[in-house]
Design a protein around this motif. Structure first.
Motif, mmCIF file in Angstrom:
data_model
loop_
_atom_site.group_PDB
_atom_site.id
_atom_site.type_symbol
_atom_site.label_atom_id
_atom_site.label_comp_id
_atom_site.label_asym_id
_atom_site.label_seq_id
_atom_site.Cartn_x
_atom_site.Cartn_y
_atom_site.Cartn_z
ATOM 1 N N ALA A 1 43.234 -65.868 -104.564
ATOM 2 C CA ALA A 1 43.439 -67.260 -104.731
ATOM 3 C C ALA A 1 44.215 -67.874 -103.399
ATOM 4 C CB ALA A 1 44.462 -67.880 -106.087
ATOM 5 N N GLY A 2 44.619 -66.854 -102.829
ATOM 6 C CA GLY A 2 45.534 -67.320 -101.703
ATOM 7 C C GLY A 2 45.094 -66.629 -100.128
ATOM 8 N N LEU A 3 43.842 -66.750 -100.050
ATOM 9 C CA LEU A 3 43.132 -66.009 -98.961
ATOM 10 C C LEU A 3 43.239 -67.130 -97.639
ATOM 11 C CD1 LEU A 3 39.660 -64.572 -100.361
ATOM 12 C CD2 LEU A 3 41.879 -63.290 -99.943
ATOM 13 N N ALA A 4 43.491 -66.601 -96.584
ATOM 14 C CA ALA A 4 43.288 -67.448 -95.322
ATOM 15 C C ALA A 4 42.033 -67.762 -95.125
ATOM 16 C CB ALA A 4 43.739 -66.403 -94.136
ATOM 17 N N ALA A 5 41.869 -68.782 -94.065
ATOM 18 C CA ALA A 5 40.502 -69.283 -93.743
ATOM 19 C C ALA A 5 39.532 -68.286 -93.139
ATOM 20 C CB ALA A 5 40.458 -70.619 -92.862
ATOM 21 N N CYS A 6 38.532 -68.630 -93.137
ATOM 22 C CA CYS A 6 37.440 -67.272 -92.556
ATOM 23 C C CYS A 6 37.180 -67.676 -91.023
ATOM 24 C CB CYS A 6 35.989 -67.542 -93.295
ATOM 25 S SG CYS A 6 34.635 -66.552 -92.469
ATOM 26 N N ARG A 7 37.770 -66.441 -90.446
ATOM 27 C CA ARG A 7 37.784 -66.550 -89.173
ATOM 28 C C ARG A 7 36.500 -65.610 -88.400
ATOM 29 N NH1 ARG A 7 40.145 -71.181 -88.852
ATOM 30 N NH2 ARG A 7 42.139 -71.024 -89.678
ATOM 31 N N GLY A 8 35.861 -65.244 -89.354
ATOM 32 C CA GLY A 8 34.717 -64.104 -88.659
ATOM 33 C C GLY A 8 33.704 -65.089 -87.827
ATOM 34 N N ILE A 9 32.512 -64.252 -87.646
ATOM 35 C CA ILE A 9 31.382 -64.856 -86.811
ATOM 36 C C ILE A 9 30.215 -64.842 -87.868
ATOM 37 C CG2 ILE A 9 32.325 -63.867 -84.657
ATOM 38 C CD1 ILE A 9 30.003 -61.537 -85.046
ATOM 39 N N ASP A 10 29.240 -65.802 -87.366
ATOM 40 C CA ASP A 10 27.932 -66.073 -88.139
ATOM 41 C C ASP A 10 27.049 -65.085 -87.298
ATOM 42 O OD1 ASP A 10 25.589 -66.760 -89.112
ATOM 43 O OD2 ASP A 10 26.157 -69.003 -88.918
ATOM 44 N N TYR A 11 26.642 -63.970 -87.907
ATOM 45 C CA TYR A 11 25.909 -62.993 -87.249
ATOM 46 C C TYR A 11 24.507 -63.578 -87.008
ATOM 47 C CZ TYR A 11 28.844 -58.972 -87.596
ATOM 48 O OH TYR A 11 30.039 -58.151 -87.354
ATOM 49 N N ARG A 12 24.183 -64.462 -87.534
ATOM 50 C CA ARG A 12 22.785 -65.317 -87.419
ATOM 51 C C ARG A 12 22.780 -65.955 -85.768
ATOM 52 N NH1 ARG A 12 22.290 -69.551 -91.458
ATOM 53 N NH2 ARG A 12 24.273 -70.098 -90.750
ATOM 54 N N ASP A 13 23.761 -65.970 -85.162
ATOM 55 C CA ASP A 13 23.930 -66.330 -83.821
ATOM 56 C C ASP A 13 23.597 -64.985 -83.066
ATOM 57 O OD1 ASP A 13 24.346 -68.893 -84.589
ATOM 58 O OD2 ASP A 13 26.320 -68.667 -84.551
ATOM 59 N N HIS A 14 23.544 -63.873 -83.673
ATOM 60 C CA HIS A 14 23.765 -62.576 -82.609
ATOM 61 C C HIS A 14 22.293 -61.553 -82.996
ATOM 62 C CE1 HIS A 14 27.681 -63.969 -81.223
ATOM 63 N NE2 HIS A 14 27.832 -64.281 -82.449
ATOM 64 N N LEU A 15 21.368 -62.123 -83.444
ATOM 65 C CA LEU A 15 20.127 -61.450 -83.906
ATOM 66 C C LEU A 15 19.406 -61.090 -82.786
ATOM 67 C CD1 LEU A 15 19.228 -63.516 -87.044
ATOM 68 C CD2 LEU A 15 20.795 -61.215 -87.021
ATOM 69 N N PRO A 16 18.863 -59.768 -82.590
ATOM 70 C CA PRO A 16 17.769 -59.322 -81.771
ATOM 71 C C PRO A 16 16.535 -60.329 -82.160
ATOM 72 C CG PRO A 16 18.477 -57.380 -83.025
ATOM 73 C CD PRO A 16 19.388 -58.715 -83.430
ATOM 74 N N PRO A 17 15.690 -60.486 -81.393
ATOM 75 C CA PRO A 17 14.449 -61.176 -81.578
ATOM 76 C C PRO A 17 13.409 -60.578 -82.830
ATOM 77 C CG PRO A 17 14.817 -60.788 -79.092
ATOM 78 C CD PRO A 17 15.771 -60.020 -79.937
ATOM 79 N N ALA A 18 13.679 -59.329 -83.041
ATOM 80 C CA ALA A 18 12.707 -58.774 -83.987
ATOM 81 C C ALA A 18 13.311 -59.065 -85.330
ATOM 82 C CB ALA A 18 12.649 -57.224 -83.746
ATOM 83 N N THR A 19 14.709 -58.699 -85.394
ATOM 84 C CA THR A 19 15.427 -59.090 -86.819
ATOM 85 C C THR A 19 15.408 -60.698 -87.019
ATOM 86 O OG1 THR A 19 16.869 -57.407 -86.178
ATOM 87 C CG2 THR A 19 17.557 -59.081 -87.734
ATOM 88 N N GLU A 20 15.438 -61.517 -86.003
ATOM 89 C CA GLU A 20 15.282 -62.970 -86.183
ATOM 90 C C GLU A 20 14.017 -63.187 -86.775
ATOM 91 O OE1 GLU A 20 16.565 -67.190 -83.953
ATOM 92 O OE2 GLU A 20 16.481 -65.293 -82.877
ATOM 93 N N ALA A 21 12.871 -62.691 -86.264
ATOM 94 C CA ALA A 21 11.564 -62.922 -86.531
ATOM 95 C C ALA A 21 11.319 -62.622 -88.217
ATOM 96 C CB ALA A 21 10.483 -62.090 -85.855
ATOM 97 N N ARG A 22 11.919 -61.533 -88.417
ATOM 98 C CA ARG A 22 11.734 -60.876 -89.950
ATOM 99 C C ARG A 22 12.496 -61.807 -90.849
ATOM 100 N NH1 ARG A 22 14.729 -57.998 -93.301
ATOM 101 N NH2 ARG A 22 16.573 -57.384 -91.569
ATOM 102 N N LEU A 23 13.690 -62.245 -90.444
ATOM 103 C CA LEU A 23 14.593 -63.050 -91.022
ATOM 104 C C LEU A 23 13.649 -64.541 -91.691
ATOM 105 C CD1 LEU A 23 16.960 -64.215 -92.655
ATOM 106 C CD2 LEU A 23 17.636 -65.266 -90.314
#
Length: 327
Positions: A16-38
């Protein structure tokens, strides 16, 4: 049972008391082949985008709303936009109602036992040696009773003890969309129903084979040990209404920090999706279709909406017309 209640109280309070999410959105760091598969997989998945849909059939109207269980400051805007649909409902159905889930001392023994390993089994025997050593450290830093944790099923340990602000799910979370909708319904005196009982929800999670539960916990612990940033993809994908992209990418993201083979990670995620999403969606349909009210809201985790066995496609198979709505 008192020691189990203490442990559950500790982890529920942590959730109930978690801090805000400070991670990264991995969709901004995809190699072209992985992005195409997505993109291919998203295009091939029924209803892969959208957090608010309206299903109609004859005189029946069902607003299907995809929720995020954890809090986020952006949720206030979402809630404002949804109020007209909620206010017009004759009933609102959530995944489950949770009497006693936030106060483990009063939790029925039948529910508390769902968190426990079978008699004679211990978590330390399910985890690899290195994983158990790291888990010991994590538990001690968290102030948890290690003997009690050793008796808990791996899914419960993973869900509650290995926590971060980028994990928007779990029991006892506050200010997520489910919590806000329930509060709105209470204030407006709109009847609230459940698609499953707390026992059914826990059984679905606990039905994962213990060895696979342990492997998923080991995967979580490897992320904790790594220097990689937290995975904010599920949270960000939720707010751009493409939460399924986070599930498609989950094996690839795990590979960025884990020693697991791609095949094993993919297998674990498939099993998770089948037990926690597909099977529950099919069971929920019986409740949805049997609802007596003509205008209802069904508010469930957003990952339950997309896919061949998603709530939206299951409604479509029953002859409902689906229209994406404002969110």
């Amino acid at each position: 049972m008192k020691r189990i209640a203490f442990a559950l109280a500790l982890v529920l309070q942590a959730s109930a008391g978690l801090a805000a999410c400070r991670g990264i959105d991995y969709r901004d760091h995809l190699p072209p082949a992985t992005e195409a598969r997505l993109e291919r997989e998203m295009a091939a998945t029924p209803f892969s985008r959208g957090n608010h849909w309206v299903a109609t059939k004859g005189s029946r109207t069902i607003h299907v709303i995809g929720t995020m269980h954890g809090g986020d400051s952006r949720m206030a805007r979402v809630m404002r936009n949804l109020r007209p649909a909620l206010a017009s409902a004759q009933a609102i159905y959530l995944e489950t109602l949770q009497p006693g889930m936030e106060t483990p001392d009063t939790m029925p023994a039948s529910l508390a036992s769902s968190f426990l390993l079978p008699q004679g089994q211990e978590l330390r025997h399910l985890l690899g040696k290195e994983a158990w050593q790291h888990f010991e450290l994590t538990a001690r830093v968290s102030g948890a009773n290690l003997d009690t944790m050793n008796r808990m099923q791996p899914w419960a340990v993973s869900m509650f003890l290995v926590q971060s602000g980028c994990r928007p799910y779990g029991f006892g979370l506050k200010r997520g969309l489910d919590d806000r909708i329930a509060g709105f319904a209470s204030r407006k005196r709109i009847p609230v129903g459940a698609l499953e009982t707390p026992a059914q929800a826990l059984t679905a999670i606990a039905s994962l084979p213990l060895r696979d539960q342990a492997r998923m916990l080991e995967l979580e612990l490897e992320l904790v040990r790594s220097s990689k940033p937290e995975d904010a993809t599920p949270v960000e994908a939720y707010f751009d209404q493409s939460v399924w992209s986070a599930f498609v990418l989950a094996p690839w993201i795990s590979a960025q920090y884990s020693s697991f083979s791609g095949a094993e990670t993919a297998r674990l995620w498939r099993q998770y999706n089948d037990r926690l999403l597909d099977q529950r969606n099919k069971r929920w349909m019986k409740v949805i279709l049997a609802a007596r009210q003509q205008r209802i809201v069904v508010a469930v985790g957003a990952a339950h909406l997309p896919g061949r066995n998603g709530v939206l496609n299951l409604l479509h198979r029953q002859g409902f017309s689906l229209t994406r709505a404002a969110w």
